[in-house]
Write a protein that holds these residues in place. Structure first.
Motif, PDB file in Angstrom:
ATOM      1  N   CYS A   1       0.939  -1.140   0.017  1.00 30.27           N
ATOM      2  CA  CYS A   1       0.005  -0.044   0.018  1.00 30.27           C
ATOM      3  C   CYS A   1       0.755   1.138   0.007  1.00 30.27           C
ATOM      4  O   CYS A   1       0.420   2.320  -0.490  1.00 30.27           O
ATOM      5  N   GLU A   2       1.973   1.285   0.756  1.00 36.54           N
ATOM      6  CA  GLU A   2       2.925   2.249   0.807  1.00 36.54           C
ATOM      7  C   GLU A   2       3.436   2.653  -0.585  1.00 36.54           C
ATOM      8  O   GLU A   2       3.837   3.892  -0.900  1.00 36.54           O
ATOM      9  N   LYS A   3       3.635   1.642  -1.542  1.00 34.85           N
ATOM     10  CA  LYS A   3       4.112   1.831  -2.776  1.00 34.85           C
ATOM     11  C   LYS A   3       3.098   2.005  -3.746  1.00 34.85           C
ATOM     12  O   LYS A   3       3.336   1.968  -5.010  1.00 34.85           O
ATOM     13  N   GLY A   4       1.935   2.459  -3.357  1.00 33.57           N
ATOM     14  CA  GLY A   4       0.752   2.825  -4.241  1.00 33.57           C
ATOM     15  C   GLY A   4       0.198   1.830  -5.150  1.00 33.57           C
ATOM     16  O   GLY A   4      -0.301   2.191  -6.378  1.00 33.57           O
ATOM     17  N   THR A   5       0.026   0.618  -4.618  1.00 37.40           N
ATOM     18  CA  THR A   5      -0.250  -0.454  -5.192  1.00 37.40           C
ATOM     19  C   THR A   5      -1.800  -0.392  -5.828  1.00 37.40           C
ATOM     20  O   THR A   5      -2.289  -0.748  -6.924  1.00 37.40           O
ATOM     21  N   ILE A   6      -2.624   0.147  -4.768  1.00 38.74           N
ATOM     22  CA  ILE A   6      -3.966   0.405  -4.904  1.00 38.74           C
ATOM     23  C   ILE A   6      -4.280   1.124  -6.209  1.00 38.74           C
ATOM     24  O   ILE A   6      -5.212   0.668  -7.006  1.00 38.74           O
ATOM     25  N   GLN A   7      -3.739   2.360  -6.088  1.00 39.18           N
ATOM     26  CA  GLN A   7      -4.003   3.340  -7.271  1.00 39.18           C
ATOM     27  C   GLN A   7      -3.331   2.645  -8.342  1.00 39.18           C
ATOM     28  O   GLN A   7      -3.857   2.600  -9.762  1.00 39.18           O
ATOM     29  N   GLN A   8      -2.108   1.857  -8.454  1.00 43.04           N
ATOM     30  CA  GLN A   8      -1.519   1.442  -9.643  1.00 43.04           C
ATOM     31  C   GLN A   8      -2.607   0.191 -10.363  1.00 43.04           C
ATOM     32  O   GLN A   8      -2.803   0.285 -11.450  1.00 43.04           O
TER      33      GLN A   8
END
Length: 941
Positions: A503-510
């Protein structure tokens, strides 16, 4: 039939051409054969019984010479083939010769010559001979295996040659008059019946240090193992373990390893696989396989050696599926891990020092097989430490990166792509077991970076040739699919460290962005793989967002939009089998995990008519979706805005949500076998919710932590969820319900009361079965509860009866209203008909018209005031002498001939002398107009 009996009944042809019957005298050892018969290949008839008797004699001095001579004549007699009817006696002679070998070595040659005859075709005189002499033939062939016990190399080799000849049948050298060759598979079938394969396996134990003979036996077994029957017999003789244990025996020719591996392959394919694996799952066999594989891996350079190496690895892979196989104990697992990773991770182990795989097909297959066996080995938990020591995760992650330009690799582009996909698929199985190593390798970052490359527009041509590359030709969908599978496997560990890092690496948006891109790139050709990618994205998002409100907020409106888009798919696509069902399941799961509990997302979902879409899906009446949709509905109904949306929904034929839910309840009860009458009323007031399964199962005393049938019933069907949804909608004022719906609604309204009574009844019955006697107070309470539950059932049944009666009365009233309306319609028609008849009478009969006129005038006069005010002026409203019965006044509008026919108001009225002009318009004078009479006069006679 014996030879003597056959000869006694046979007819012999004399040279003169006449036929004579043979006499019942004894037939000589060598019969008389004419030159013609010899040219045609006729048998020299033998008295085989006499030969047998001669071999059995032991008390004469010159007996051995006579015996050898008689056997020699027998061999000469049957040099073109063996008749089935003589086979049993010939093999008996062979057995007698074999018994004499120990003390009389001269009989070795005789036995050897008879064995040569066994390789010749079997001959039949009648079509039925194959059946008639089947038992004798099977027993005779079985004797070949027993003769392997004779310690003579030549005989053993000849027996094996004879068996091999069974599978390479040749026609007779000469055509034998009156005989035909037996079918080509007859010997093979008889070998199966006689159990030859089993005795040949047992003979291997006698040939420990005799390589040539052992190779011939293995060659015979290789042919025999092509049959399922023979493989089963070999399995019972422990052939797999016996052959595998000696794989590494010295053999300069290499035939031992080749034939042994071929036999093992056949045993695994054609006999019970589990039993063969069990036989091979011992230390001795695995050590032999290990040494053979290592030798071939390090020193095998020919095409043949590489193929054999891969075959050995496949056999090892099959054995490794058995958890009881001592793969770790024999050190094979450690070596296999080393061989699988030495190309990617540098190792100082002398086994792989200086080794390098080529891009040949065999080495490429080896690499894939090593990846495959790692997946199988990792299922055994003790293997995990070996995987850590072998740096398997690091080795596999060398493939999880975009192809680098101008970098020299040992594989071709197509091979590298297939290995890349295979490595990512292997990571999906191994990485969840090695989470620490996964995080140390920055696994999340590498996978997300690789996924970003998959989504990019970089020029890349995928070959899509392999199993893993299916659907990915010319694109990066295959790489994307396996990357998402890896992410899904890691997310579903529910390891907060891994999920937080993602989640910190922006997985949801990606992932939301990837989903949107797949929608824009979708086409019919890659439809199946795109659906799988979309399903995996939604599952990963569900795993990340579940139980985390901040992550649900990140999911936000963009995530809700992609969910709503999926929910609008054409329902007919759910039956295509392409993966729409899985996608819809993933979508419903993401609603549960990513939207519910986050009020802004819930409100946006409602605003975009998400509840309408859910109810549309529920109306499809597909059982596999109903449970999940109803569960979502129950949770959504906690939002106060939901009720208005649910009540506003309308389905086909203006069906309401409440009507739909009640219809689903009735369907569920019908499938469960709940007792209801034709109106849907309760039949058994004591057990109003009992299903047919509950009726069949007897109540049994269970521990307190075990759910009973009544409790399990709540979770196993959708009735509880329908009750919960209708309860949150409030059972009152539900729109669009019929009388039948109201009858069912009575039961739904009391579902909880009935279920509580059902559970108490189970408790009471369990107490009785355990022969416990409750105290008087408890007993009274139990009886009161049971009675109250039954009373509720009676009350509901009574209410249902009232509803049905009321509906029946209402139906009667409605029917009466319809009849009254029909009657009024008919009466009106009668009045209209009567009025029309009166009108016709007035227009066709002057007397009737006058009479009607008088009656009308009289009615008018009677309706007027009889006295007029003083000084009042009276004006008549009718015209005297007018014979009409319609109201009339001083001004009358007369409808006459239409003006368009008369030409208009400005024309002359002398119509008799005028003629209508062709061009239309008003009538005009015509200069020369002749009347009809004048025109007649002007015609000459």
């Amino acid at each position: 039939m014996s030879v003597a009996e056959a000869a006694a009944t046979a007819e012999v042809q004399e040279p003169g051409g006449t036929l004579r019957s043979s006499s019942p005298r004894h037939i000589p050892v060598v019969g008389v054969v004419t030159e013609d018969e010899e040219a045609q290949g006729a048998f020299k008839t033998m008295d085989l019984n006499r030969v047998i008797n001669l071999l059995e004699e032991t008390d004469k001095d010159d007996l051995e010479e006579k015996q050898l001579k008689s056997v020699k004549k027998l061999v000469q007699c049957y040099q073109n083939g063996l008749p089935l009817r003589d086979l049993a006696q010939i093999f008996k002679i062979l057995n007698l010769c074999a018994e004499k070998i120990e003390n009389q070595p001269h009989f070795i040659e005789s036995a050897f010559n008879i064995l040569k005859l066994c390789g010749l075709p079997f001959l039949k005189k009648k079509v039925s001979d194959e059946i008639t002499y089947a038992e004798d033939t099977a027993n005779s062939i079985a004797l070949l295996g027993e003769l392997m016990k004779i310690p003579n190399s030549e005989l053993r080799i000849q027996i094996c040659k004879c068996i091999v000849d069974f599978y390479h049948a040749e026609p007779p050298k000469k055509h034998i008059t009156g005989y035909q060759q037996a079918s080509s598979s007859y010997k093979i079938k008889m070998a199966e019946v006689g159990g030859l394969a089993k005795t040949m396996v047992q003979s291997l134990a006698l040939l420990e240090n005799q390589l040539v003979e052992k190779l011939w036996v293995l060659k015979a077994l290789q042919h025999l193992s092509t049959s399922e029957v023979n493989c089963t017999l070999m399995m019972k003789a422990q052939a797999a373990s016996g052959i595998c244990a000696h794989l590494n025996d010295p053999d300069p020719s290499g035939q031992l390893l080749f034939r042994s591996s071929e036999i093992l392959w056949n045993l695994l394919e054609k006999s019970p696989k589990e039993e063969i694996i069990q036989q091979l799952s011992n230390l001795e066999c695995l050590l032999a396989l290990k040494e053979v594989f290592k030798t071939l891996f390090m020193r095998g350079f020919s095409h043949y050696d590489r193929q054999l190496r891969n075959d050995i690895l496949v056999i090892t892979t099959i054995i490794a599926q058995n958890p009881g196989a001592p793969m770790i104990e024999c050190g094979f697992t450690k070596d296999l891990i080393l061989f699988a990773t030495f190309n990617e991770v540098k190792s100082q182990n002398p086994l792989v020092k200086g080794l390098k795989l080529s891009n040949s097909y065999e080495d490429f297959e080896l690499k894939k097989l090593l990846f495959n066996i790692i997946v199988i080995l990792c299922k055994d938990l003790p293997t995990i430490q070996l995987l850590i020591d072998g740096k398997v995760i690091l080795a596999l992650f060398t493939y999880v990166k975009k192809p680098e330009k101008n970098k020299i690799i040992e594989w071709s582009a197509a091979q590298y792509e297939e290995l890349q996909l295979h490595a990512i698929a292997t990571l999906s199985s191994v990485a969840p077991l090695l989470t620490e190593e996964y995080m140390l390798c920055q696994g999340n970052a590498q996978v997300l970076a690789f996924l970003e490359w998959c989504e990019s527009e970089d020029s890349f041509f995928s070959h899509g040739n392999s199993f893993h590359g299916t659907g990915g030709r010319g694109n990066k969908f295959a790489q994307m699919r396996y990357s998402l599978r890896l992410l899904r496997a890691m997310v579903y560990l529910e390891d907060e460290t891994i999920n937080s890092d993602l989640c910190e690496k922006g997985t949801i948006q990606q992932l939301i962005g990837v989903f949107k891109n797949t929608i824009s790139k979708s086409n019919d050709k890659e439809e199946a793989i795109i659906l799988e990618i979309q399903s995996d994205i939604l599952l990963v998002l569900s795993g990340l967002c579940e139980h985390h409100i901040p992550r649900k907020e990140i999911f936000g409106t963009e995530g809700v939009d992609i969910i709503l888009r999926v929910m609008k798919i054409d329902p007919t696509k759910l039956q295509t089998g392409l993966g729409y069902n899985v996608l819809l399941f993933s979508t419903l799961d993401s609603i549960w995990c990513c939207i519910l509990g986050c009020y802004p997302s819930e409100d946006y979902f409602l605003e975009k008519e998400g509840i309408f879409l859910l109810l549309d899906l529920l109306a499809l009446n597909q059982k596999k979706f109903c449970n999940l949709i109803l569960g979502i509905m129950v949770e959504f109904c906690d939002n106060p805005k939901t009720t208005a949306h649910v009540n506003a929904w309308r389905g086909k034929k203006d069906q309401t949500a409440a009507s739909l839910l009640i219809k689903l309840w009735r369907k569920e009860e019908k499938e469960l076998g709940v007792k209801r009458d034709k109106h849907g009323m309760i039949i058994d007031t004591k057990k109003p919710l009992f299903t047919s399964f509950q009726e069949e199962q007897k109540i049994m005393p269970l521990p307190a932590n075990c759910p009973t049938l009544a409790v399990m019933d709540v979770a196993e069907n959708i009735r509880a969820k329908i009750y919960a949804v209708l309860g949150k909608l409030d059972f009152e004022n539900l729109p669009g319900l019929s009388a039948e719906d109201f009858v069912t609604l009575c039961i739904i309204h009391r579902y909880l009361d009935f279920k509580i009574g059902e559970i108490w009844n189970e408790i009471y019955e369990e107490i009785k079965l355990e022969k416990l006697r409750p105290v008087n107070t408890d007993k009274k309470f139990l009886e009161t509860i049971t009675t109250a539950s039954e009373n509720i059932g009676k009350m509901v049944a009574s209410l249902q009866s009232e509803m049905i009666e009321s509906q029946a009365h209402q139906d009667v009233q409605n029917e009466q209203k319809v009849y009254t309306k029909i009657q009024a319609t008919h009466k009106q028609r009668e009045l209209a008909n009567k009025s029309w008849e009166n009108f016709l009478a007035r227009t066709s009969n002057a007397k009737t018209l006058k009479k009607a006129k008088r009656l009308q005038e009289k009615a008018i006069e009677s309706s007027r005031y009889s006295e007029h005010p003083p000084n009042a002026v009276f004006h008549r409203t009718d015209i005297k002498g007018l014979n009409t019965t319609v109201p009339s006044g001083r001004v009358v509008t007369v409808e006459s001939t239409p003006a368009r026919l008369l030409g208009g108001p400005l024309t002359d009225t002398d119509i008799a002398l005028k003629k209508l002009p062709i061009r239309g318009g008003a009538l005009q004078k015509v200069k020369a107009v002749k009347t009809v009479n004048e025109s007649k006069k002007s015609v000459p006679t």
